[in-house]
Structures are given as structure tokens and as C-alpha cells.
Design an enzyme around this catalytic site. Sequence first.
Site, PDB file in Angstrom:
ATOM      1  CG  HIS A  17     -19.147 -41.519  37.406  1.00 59.08           C
ATOM      2  ND1 HIS A  17     -19.334 -42.599  36.576  1.00 59.08           N
ATOM      3  CD2 HIS A  17     -19.108 -40.421  36.599  1.00 59.08           C
ATOM      4  CE1 HIS A  17     -19.393 -42.177  35.327  1.00 59.08           C
ATOM      5  NE2 HIS A  17     -19.266 -40.860  35.321  1.00 59.08           N
ATOM      6  CG  ASP A  19     -19.735 -45.533  33.892  1.00 59.41           C
ATOM      7  OD1 ASP A  19     -20.787 -46.125  33.618  1.00 59.41           O
ATOM      8  OD2 ASP A  19     -19.244 -44.648  33.164  1.00 59.41           O
ATOM      9  CE  LYS A  20     -14.065 -46.121  38.629  1.00 59.75           C
ATOM     10  NZ  LYS A  20     -13.521 -47.454  38.504  1.00 59.75           N
ATOM     11  CD  GLU A  45     -18.598 -57.650  33.137  1.00 60.96           C
ATOM     12  OE1 GLU A  45     -18.618 -56.422  33.337  1.00 60.96           O
ATOM     13  OE2 GLU A  45     -17.560 -58.284  32.896  1.00 60.96           O
ATOM     14  CD  GLU A  58     -20.358 -65.426  32.089  1.00 62.65           C
ATOM     15  OE1 GLU A  58     -21.423 -64.996  31.584  1.00 62.65           O
ATOM     16  OE2 GLU A  58     -19.318 -64.762  32.160  1.00 62.65           O
ATOM     17  CE  LYS A 182     -17.854 -37.714  34.445  1.00 60.26           C
ATOM     18  NZ  LYS A 182     -17.959 -37.541  32.968  1.00 60.26           N
ATOM     19  CG  PHE A 257     -23.990 -32.375  38.839  1.00 56.51           C
ATOM     20  CD1 PHE A 257     -24.892 -33.412  38.617  1.00 56.51           C
ATOM     21  CD2 PHE A 257     -22.636 -32.694  38.837  1.00 56.51           C
ATOM     22  CE1 PHE A 257     -24.480 -34.716  38.416  1.00 56.51           C
ATOM     23  CE2 PHE A 257     -22.197 -33.993  38.646  1.00 56.51           C
ATOM     24  CZ  PHE A 257     -23.122 -35.003  38.430  1.00 56.51           C
ATOM     25  CG  ASP A 265     -25.355 -39.781  32.637  1.00 56.49           C
ATOM     26  OD1 ASP A 265     -25.766 -39.677  31.477  1.00 56.49           O
ATOM     27  OD2 ASP A 265     -24.893 -38.836  33.289  1.00 56.49           O
ATOM     28  CB  ALA A 266     -27.458 -46.211  32.142  1.00 56.89           C
ATOM     29  NE  ARG A 271     -20.396 -46.367  30.612  1.00 60.03           N
ATOM     30  CZ  ARG A 271     -21.728 -46.293  30.510  1.00 60.03           C
ATOM     31  NH1 ARG A 271     -22.333 -46.812  29.447  1.00 60.03           N
ATOM     32  NH2 ARG A 271     -22.445 -45.726  31.445  1.00 60.03           N
ATOM     33  CE  LYS A 272     -16.210 -42.440  33.650  1.00 57.82           C
ATOM     34  NZ  LYS A 272     -17.029 -42.906  32.517  1.00 57.82           N
ATOM     35  CE  LYS A 292     -12.995 -58.425  32.961  1.00 56.63           C
ATOM     36  NZ  LYS A 292     -12.191 -57.900  31.840  1.00 56.63           N
ATOM     37  CE  LYS A 296     -12.729 -64.660  34.826  1.00 55.03           C
ATOM     38  NZ  LYS A 296     -13.085 -65.757  35.738  1.00 55.03           N
ATOM     39  CG  ASP A 298      -8.803 -58.397  30.509  1.00 58.87           C
ATOM     40  OD1 ASP A 298      -7.887 -58.275  29.695  1.00 58.87           O
ATOM     41  OD2 ASP A 298      -9.978 -58.617  30.185  1.00 58.87           O
TER      42      ASP A 298
END
Length: 423
Positions: A17, A19-20, A45, A58, A182, A257, A265-266, A271-272, A292, A296, A298
Site C-alpha cells: 500500500h 502509505d505503508k 518523513e 531532521e 487491503k 485493480f 495513489d500518492a 497516514r495509517k 521517529k 519521540k 508519539d
Amino acid sequence: MSSKKYLFTSESVTEGHPDKVCDQISDAILDEFLTLDSKARVAAETTATTGMVLVVGEITSSCYVDIPHVVRTTIENIGYCGKSSGGFDSKTCAVITSIDEQSCDIASGVNKALEARDNNASVTKDESENIGAGDQGIMFGYACNETPELMPLPISLAHKLAYRLSQVRKQGIMDYLRPDGKSQVTVEYEDGKPVRIDTIVISTQHDEVINGYEDNIKIQEILRRDIIENVINYVFSNEELKPDEKTKYLINPSGRFVIGGPQGDAGLTGRKIIVDTYGGYSRHGGGAFSGKDPTKVDRSAAYAARYVAKNIVAAKLADKCEVELAYAIGVAQPVSIYVETFGTGKISDDDIMHLIRENFDLTPAAIINYFDLRNLPSKNGGKFYQKLAAYGHMGRTDIDVPWEHVDKAETLKEQAEKLICRI
């Protein structure tokens, strides 16, 4: 009194995918830096689209990493190369980087926490133990007794289906599949307990021609047959709750598909976040994990919150447990800790909060050291966080993940029994 029924759905995605792909690239970069320099500060990123990958962020480290090489190797291992590239190829895509050092303002607060900078606060002998949180924010951890790994059933099943979809592609069982895909599972609940599988959705990228057929109707027939036999039936053969005669199967419901991955898709790192955690079954603080380093919160505090919640459920102090942690940048101690057991607690939430404070040090340094977060890549052949970047960061059973351990469950149980005796 009638029982309460409802449906709950969670999704997962394969490593192909878009995003993955970006999550895995960002974490592969993190793995490489931490393997060479365990104290590297990394915030990487990634975005990917047709024919291009862009890495920004960074990074402060004493070591050099060939980022374009890491990017191309990661994409190739996912499967975007040669015949299966589908318009996005590890060898021909452009790789652009724009990397700066970590802000000195952020570094000063992370390197020495507010508590250590305060003359009235005690300072440990080892300055590295005084690090502050790398940012403000809130993190949630969750556990429930619906599965052996103490995860919600919908996301657990969705991950297993997505992982199996990747397996049958790589093993050649369904060699016409491409990397993007998916899964989605809808579970019917009755009085808070899963009772049946309502709907299974699988969308998978595939070759234009399958078994010599170009016709979409024939291709859909082949896909439905093969997906049910090799993916769905395989996964549910090991599950207690299985599909029934009323379960709905939606296989490639769009009908075709072929164009997928970053060409379709970009993609973008982070985003997941719901796929990465509990499939929407629990609240989420909004922070992503991939790319990260452990300072961090998060990332590190979300792992710690899962560890706390899982040990509470493993100790049978509650059937469901959600833990919220909140931090301020440059401050070591959480500004707040919150626990919710949704009426399933065997002792009060106040007593559970007392046990959390007594048994878990939730400062960034303690979390990093307890889970050995800086050294996990080097201890795992240079690849650890990248493995987490697909198929979930929580509930993993295929790799040894320290925040999935339940080593404090027995202690919590014993202490809870003492609290009950005092009442």
C-alpha cells in the site's frame, strides 16, 4: 431485557500500500541510523508517487547513511521491481532527499528534562537518564480479552488477512498478485462480545492477464475462488470464530485493480495510524510512529501505554483497558495518566491507577531503557522498526516485541489482591 447487537469494522493494508511503502522507508532509515548510532535523533518523513520518492526530515547523527540505497532496497523487498512493478520500480524511481539537523531548541529540552534543569529537582548521575519528552502530545494504549494477543478481534483478523495476502504473493501461490492490497473485517457483537463474522472485504492489486484471461468477469471469478481458498479459509482455519453461511465476501468490489501502489495513489508516512494501532476500537492521540526515534513520545509512550494496558488485562484486573498518557516537550514526567476499563474492572479504576503509578515508570528515559528501544535494530540484524511498519505495531506475535510482554501481570494481580483484602 433484550441484548445489544452492533457491527464493528477494522481494516488493514499490505506492505505494498502506498502509505505503508512510505512508513517502511521511514522506519528502514531509522533502523539503519540506530544500528550505526544508537543515540541518533531521527525524524524521517517519506512521500511516494509515480516514479518518485521524496524523503525529508531532521536527522542528527555521528554516522552517514546512504538514504537512496535504503529507499531502493526497501522498495525492492516490498515487491515493486521488474514484472510486478506496476509503474513504480525500485531501480528506476527518482529518490530525492532534503535532510536537516534536529532543531537545537528541541534538542536542548530533550537532552536534559525540565526536572533536571530545575535547581530544586534531583538530578541523576547519568545525564542520559534526564531526557525530556521530544514533543507534547497524548498517546493511548489499549488491550482486551477478545484474542490470545489481547487485541480487538476486527483488527486482529484484518492484519492476518493482509499478511496472508502478501504471503501467497511472495510464495508464488497466487503469482499474479501485485504488492498493493487491503483487507477489512466486520464483526457482529452482542453485549460487547464478538459472536459472528458479518463481512470480509479484500481488495488486491493484480496482473492485467490472469491465467491467460483478460476479461474482467473471468478475472474476478478466479480472484474470488483463489482468495477464499488460499487467504480467507487459511486464516480462519486457526480461528475460533469462523465465517458462517450468512457472511458476506466482497473480493475486489471495484471490479479491477491493476494500477496500484504509489502509481495509483500518492503515499505518505503516518497516514495509517489506525491500522498501526487498534483499528479504531480505541481512541488515538493522533501521533504517527514511523521514522521517529524513541525520544519521540508519539512512538515510545504509545508502546508503553499498550504495555500497561496489556498487563492489566493479562492480570485479569479488567476485560478491557484503555490508558492515556500526556506529555509536555522537554518534561520527563507525564503531565497526566488516565485509565478506563469500561465497567469491566474487577477492582476500581482508581485502584488500577494506583497500581500503574506504583509499577510503571513512564518517563521517556525509563521507557527507552526498559524496552531497549535504541538497540532493537542492532539486536535484530539491522531490521526491527521496519518490520513493525506493516501489519501493526501492537499485538504482534511473529516477532519479539517488548511492549507485548506480560511480565508484570503476576505482580499486578498479587498487589490487587492485597488491595481487595484491605477493603
